[in-house]
Design a protein around this motif. Structure first.
Motif, PDB file in Angstrom:
ATOM      1  N   GLN B  71      25.547  39.386  36.124  1.00 24.98           N
ATOM      2  CA  GLN B  71      26.321  38.142  36.092  1.00 24.98           C
ATOM      3  C   GLN B  71      27.730  38.368  35.545  1.00 24.98           C
ATOM      4  O   GLN B  71      28.694  37.808  36.055  1.00 24.98           O
ATOM      5  CB  GLN B  71      25.574  37.084  35.272  1.00 24.98           C
ATOM      6  CG  GLN B  71      24.254  36.666  35.931  1.00 24.98           C
ATOM      7  CD  GLN B  71      23.358  35.852  35.004  1.00 24.98           C
ATOM      8  OE1 GLN B  71      23.221  36.165  33.815  1.00 24.98           O
ATOM      9  NE2 GLN B  71      22.738  34.815  35.545  1.00 24.98           N
ATOM     10  N   LEU B  72      27.856  39.206  34.507  1.00 24.90           N
ATOM     11  CA  LEU B  72      29.189  39.492  33.954  1.00 24.90           C
ATOM     12  C   LEU B  72      30.024  40.295  34.949  1.00 24.90           C
ATOM     13  O   LEU B  72      31.235  40.054  35.100  1.00 24.90           O
ATOM     14  CB  LEU B  72      29.073  40.232  32.618  1.00 24.90           C
ATOM     15  CG  LEU B  72      28.502  39.420  31.442  1.00 24.90           C
ATOM     16  CD1 LEU B  72      28.447  40.296  30.183  1.00 24.90           C
ATOM     17  CD2 LEU B  72      29.314  38.162  31.159  1.00 24.90           C
ATOM     18  N   HIS B  73      29.393  41.242  35.639  1.00 27.10           N
ATOM     19  CA  HIS B  73      30.124  41.995  36.663  1.00 27.10           C
ATOM     20  C   HIS B  73      30.622  41.056  37.768  1.00 27.10           C
ATOM     21  O   HIS B  73      31.735  41.195  38.257  1.00 27.10           O
ATOM     22  CB  HIS B  73      29.216  43.075  37.286  1.00 27.10           C
ATOM     23  CG  HIS B  73      29.111  44.325  36.469  1.00 27.10           C
ATOM     24  ND1 HIS B  73      27.984  45.120  36.460  1.00 27.10           N
ATOM     25  CD2 HIS B  73      29.991  44.948  35.639  1.00 27.10           C
ATOM     26  CE1 HIS B  73      28.180  46.164  35.668  1.00 27.10           C
ATOM     27  NE2 HIS B  73      29.382  46.074  35.148  1.00 27.10           N
ATOM     28  N   ARG B  74      29.770  40.112  38.139  1.00 27.22           N
ATOM     29  CA  ARG B  74      30.144  39.188  39.213  1.00 27.22           C
ATOM     30  C   ARG B  74      31.301  38.281  38.789  1.00 27.22           C
ATOM     31  O   ARG B  74      32.233  38.033  39.558  1.00 27.22           O
ATOM     32  CB  ARG B  74      28.918  38.353  39.613  1.00 27.22           C
ATOM     33  CG  ARG B  74      29.178  37.307  40.683  1.00 27.22           C
ATOM     34  CD  ARG B  74      29.627  37.960  42.008  1.00 27.22           C
ATOM     35  NE  ARG B  74      29.998  36.954  42.982  1.00 27.22           N
ATOM     36  CZ  ARG B  74      29.202  36.510  43.957  1.00 27.22           C
ATOM     37  NH1 ARG B  74      27.991  37.027  44.120  1.00 27.22           N
ATOM     38  NH2 ARG B  74      29.610  35.579  44.791  1.00 27.22           N
ATOM     39  N   MET B  75      31.240  37.824  37.521  1.00 26.39           N
ATOM     40  CA  MET B  75      32.309  36.969  37.004  1.00 26.39           C
ATOM     41  C   MET B  75      33.640  37.733  37.029  1.00 26.39           C
ATOM     42  O   MET B  75      34.672  37.201  37.468  1.00 26.39           O
ATOM     43  CB  MET B  75      31.959  36.558  35.574  1.00 26.39           C
ATOM     44  CG  MET B  75      32.824  35.469  34.991  1.00 26.39           C
ATOM     45  SD  MET B  75      32.205  34.976  33.332  1.00 26.39           S
ATOM     46  CE  MET B  75      32.824  36.363  32.359  1.00 26.39           C
ATOM     47  N   ALA B  76      33.606  38.997  36.603  1.00 23.16           N
ATOM     48  CA  ALA B  76      34.827  39.818  36.599  1.00 23.16           C
ATOM     49  C   ALA B  76      35.295  40.078  38.035  1.00 23.16           C
ATOM     50  O   ALA B  76      36.501  40.060  38.326  1.00 23.16           O
ATOM     51  CB  ALA B  76      34.560  41.139  35.871  1.00 23.16           C
ATOM     52  N   LEU B  77      34.345  40.294  38.927  1.00 19.94           N
ATOM     53  CA  LEU B  77      34.682  40.558  40.335  1.00 19.94           C
ATOM     54  C   LEU B  77      35.416  39.369  40.945  1.00 19.94           C
ATOM     55  O   LEU B  77      36.399  39.543  41.675  1.00 19.94           O
ATOM     56  CB  LEU B  77      33.399  40.865  41.107  1.00 19.94           C
ATOM     57  CG  LEU B  77      33.561  41.275  42.571  1.00 19.94           C
ATOM     58  CD1 LEU B  77      34.290  42.619  42.671  1.00 19.94           C
ATOM     59  CD2 LEU B  77      32.199  41.365  43.263  1.00 19.94           C
ATOM     60  N   GLU B  78      34.943  38.167  40.637  1.00 17.97           N
ATOM     61  CA  GLU B  78      35.568  36.957  41.195  1.00 17.97           C
ATOM     62  C   GLU B  78      37.031  36.828  40.769  1.00 17.97           C
ATOM     63  O   GLU B  78      37.850  36.286  41.500  1.00 17.97           O
ATOM     64  CB  GLU B  78      34.788  35.699  40.765  1.00 17.97           C
ATOM     65  CG  GLU B  78      33.388  35.576  41.339  1.00 17.97           C
ATOM     66  CD  GLU B  78      33.364  35.235  42.832  1.00 17.97           C
ATOM     67  OE1 GLU B  78      34.437  34.954  43.408  1.00 17.97           O
ATOM     68  OE2 GLU B  78      32.267  35.274  43.418  1.00 17.97           O
ATOM     69  N   GLU B  79      37.343  37.337  39.576  1.00 21.51           N
ATOM     70  CA  GLU B  79      38.739  37.331  39.128  1.00 21.51           C
ATOM     71  C   GLU B  79      39.559  38.426  39.805  1.00 21.51           C
ATOM     72  O   GLU B  79      40.736  38.246  40.108  1.00 21.51           O
ATOM     73  CB  GLU B  79      38.817  37.542  37.610  1.00 21.51           C
ATOM     74  CG  GLU B  79      38.440  36.308  36.819  1.00 21.51           C
ATOM     75  CD  GLU B  79      38.528  36.585  35.313  1.00 21.51           C
ATOM     76  OE1 GLU B  79      39.388  37.382  34.872  1.00 21.51           O
ATOM     77  OE2 GLU B  79      37.711  36.000  34.567  1.00 21.51           O
ATOM     78  N   LEU B  80      38.903  39.565  39.999  1.00 15.10           N
ATOM     79  CA  LEU B  80      39.634  40.733  40.513  1.00 15.10           C
ATOM     80  C   LEU B  80      39.947  40.633  42.003  1.00 15.10           C
ATOM     81  O   LEU B  80      41.029  41.050  42.442  1.00 15.10           O
ATOM     82  CB  LEU B  80      38.817  42.007  40.282  1.00 15.10           C
ATOM     83  CG  LEU B  80      38.977  42.693  38.940  1.00 15.10           C
ATOM     84  CD1 LEU B  80      38.056  43.909  38.877  1.00 15.10           C
ATOM     85  CD2 LEU B  80      40.439  43.129  38.739  1.00 15.10           C
TER      86      LEU B  80
END
Lengths: 238, 238
Positions: B71-80
Motif C-alpha cells: 500500500q505504501l509503495h502504491r501511494m508513492a507510485l501514484e505521486e511519482l
C-alpha cells in the motif's frame, strides 16, 4: 477440474498432512526401550490428541488465557504423564517429548503432492499449531512451503472465522482465491463461511485402522481427493 | 566463528538480499520499450525507494493509518507517475508495476548463501515488506526460507522493537538465539536493543556504483561479512 481463480492453497496439518498417531507410537517405543517403561503409546497418543480440541475450546471461551499449541500440548502432557506412571522426566526430557509434534512424519503422498501443487500455487499450512511448531515440522519433514500461516497469527483457533480471514489478508488475496485443504469437515465448513474454496482429503487412517471415521463428504466441498497427489492431479498440477 | 547458541537467522531483504535498484531499472527498460516512454528508471527507482522510510515513519507516528508496504509503495507510485509524465496506465498495469517489489532479483550470492545457512539454522526474512510480497518474492527468486516473518505481523516497522520481539516469539526462541542479518546498521542496532545477535552484510552497490555508502561497521556487531556466502563460511556452514 482446475480452479482457475484459486491462487493459494492452505492446508490443515495434523491428520491431513502428517500422521501424529504413528509418529507418537514409534517415538514412544524408543522411550519405552530407553527407560524400561511399558506405556501403551497408541492409547497415550489418542488421549493426548483427545485433549487438543477441548483445550482450544477453553481458550476460545476465555476459560484459559491465550496459549499456543506448544503450551496446550505441554499442559495436557503434564496431566497425562503421572496417569501413565511417568514421574522421572527432567525438564529437558519433557520438552523433548512435547516437541514430538514438531517432528511428525508426513503421510507417504504429502511431500510429492505439495511439490506438484507448489509449481502452480502458493502453498502454506493453516494449522492451529503455532508458527515455531509448523516451521520446525516443515524443516524436519521437508514440506516445501512458500510461507507458514498459523492460527497463532490470529490469536484464535479454527474454525473461528478470524483464522481464515487473517490468512487471506496476509496472502494479499480475496477469499475465493484461496482453497482450504483438510481431512476435517468442520475445518472446511469454517473456511467456507469466510468464502474460501474447499478440498476434502480422505484420511481413513488418522485414528488407526480400528477407528475408521465416517468419510462421507459434505456435498458443498469443491474437491474431494484421496490424498495430496490426487489433489494435485485434480488441479492439473501433475 | 560459529555462534553456538544461535538457532535462527532472520534477514533484512531489500538491499541486503535483493537488488531493488537494478531490478527496477531492468523492468523499467522493458516498460519504456513497450510504451515508447523515455523514463530514467534509475532516478525513478531512487525516488520510489526514497519515499519508503518517510512513509513508514508517518505510519509509526500515526500520521497515516496502518498501511502495509504494498500500500505504501502504491501511494508513492501514484505521486511519482505524473511527475514522470506517465498518465496512461490502467489499474492492472499500475498493479503490475507496483508488484515489481515482489519480483526483485537476488544478489548473486544470496540463494547459495541461504541454502548453506539453512542446513544449520532456521532461516526467515524479517523485512518491513508484507507477508504476501515476501512470499511471492521467495517463490520468484527461489529463496529457500523455512518461514516468512514480516513487520506486518507486528503492525509496526523496523527498527521498532516490537518487530524483532514478535519474530523471536513466533520462532519460539530467546532473543540471544536469533541473529539479525542486514546491510543496514540502523536495523541491526534496533535488533541489538531487543537482545538479538547481529551480522552486518557489506552491500556497497545497493544505491548504484556512483553512490557507495560509508560501510564502516559499528564495532558492536557480532559478525561482519562480505556477502551471504561469506556469512555461511564464518558460521561454519560451508
Amino acid at each position: 477440474m482446475a480452479q482457475p481463480q484459486v491462487k493459494a492453497l492452505i492446508f490443515d496439518t495434523f491428520g491431513t498432512l502428517v500422521d501424529y498417531r504413528t509418529t507418537i507410537i514409534r517415538e514412544g517405543a524408543a522411550w519405552n526401550q530407553k527407560k524400561g517403561w511399558t506405556v501403551d503409546w497408541a492409547k497415550f497418543a489418542d488421549e493426548w490428541r483427545g485433549q487438543y480440541r477441548p483445550n482450544m475450546d477453553k481458550v476460545m471461551r476465555g476459560e484459559l488465557p491465550w496459549m499456543n499449541i506448544d503450551q496446550l500440548h505441554r499442559m495436557a502432557l503434564e496431566e497425562l504423564l503421572p496417569k501413565y506412571g511417568i514421574n522421572d522426566l527432567s525438564e529437558a526430557e519433557k520438552t523433548e517429548l512435547n516437541t514430538i509434534w514438531h517432528r511428525l512424519l508426513p503421510w507417504g503422498d504429502t511431500v510429492m503432492g505439495l511439490t506438484y501443487l507448489g509449481m502452480r500455487y502458493t502453498i502454506a499450512p493453516l494449522s492451529n499449531g503455532n508458527v515455531a511448531l509448523l516451521s520446525n515440522m516443515a524443516k524436519h519433514a521437508r514440506l516445501p512451503w512458500d510461507l507458514i500461516l498459523s492460527a497463532e497469527l490470529a490469536k484464535a483457533y479454527k474454525p473461528d472465522p478470524r483464522v481464515y480471514q487473517t490468512a487471506v489478508n496476509l496472502l494479499g488475496l480475496q477469499p475465493e482465491q484461496v482453497m482450504m485443504v483438510a481431512a476435517h469437515q468442520e475445518d472446511l465448513l469454517g473456511a467456507q463461511k469466510v468464502g474460501l474454496k474447499t478440498a476434502f482429503i480422505l484420511r481413513p487412517l488418522e485414528f488407526g485402522w480400528s477407528a475408521i471415521p465416517d468419510l462421507t463428504p459434505d456435498p458443498s466441498f469443491d474437491v474431494v481427493a484421496n490424498d495430496i497427489v490426487d489433489l494435485a492431479r485434480q488441479l492439473d498440477c501433475c
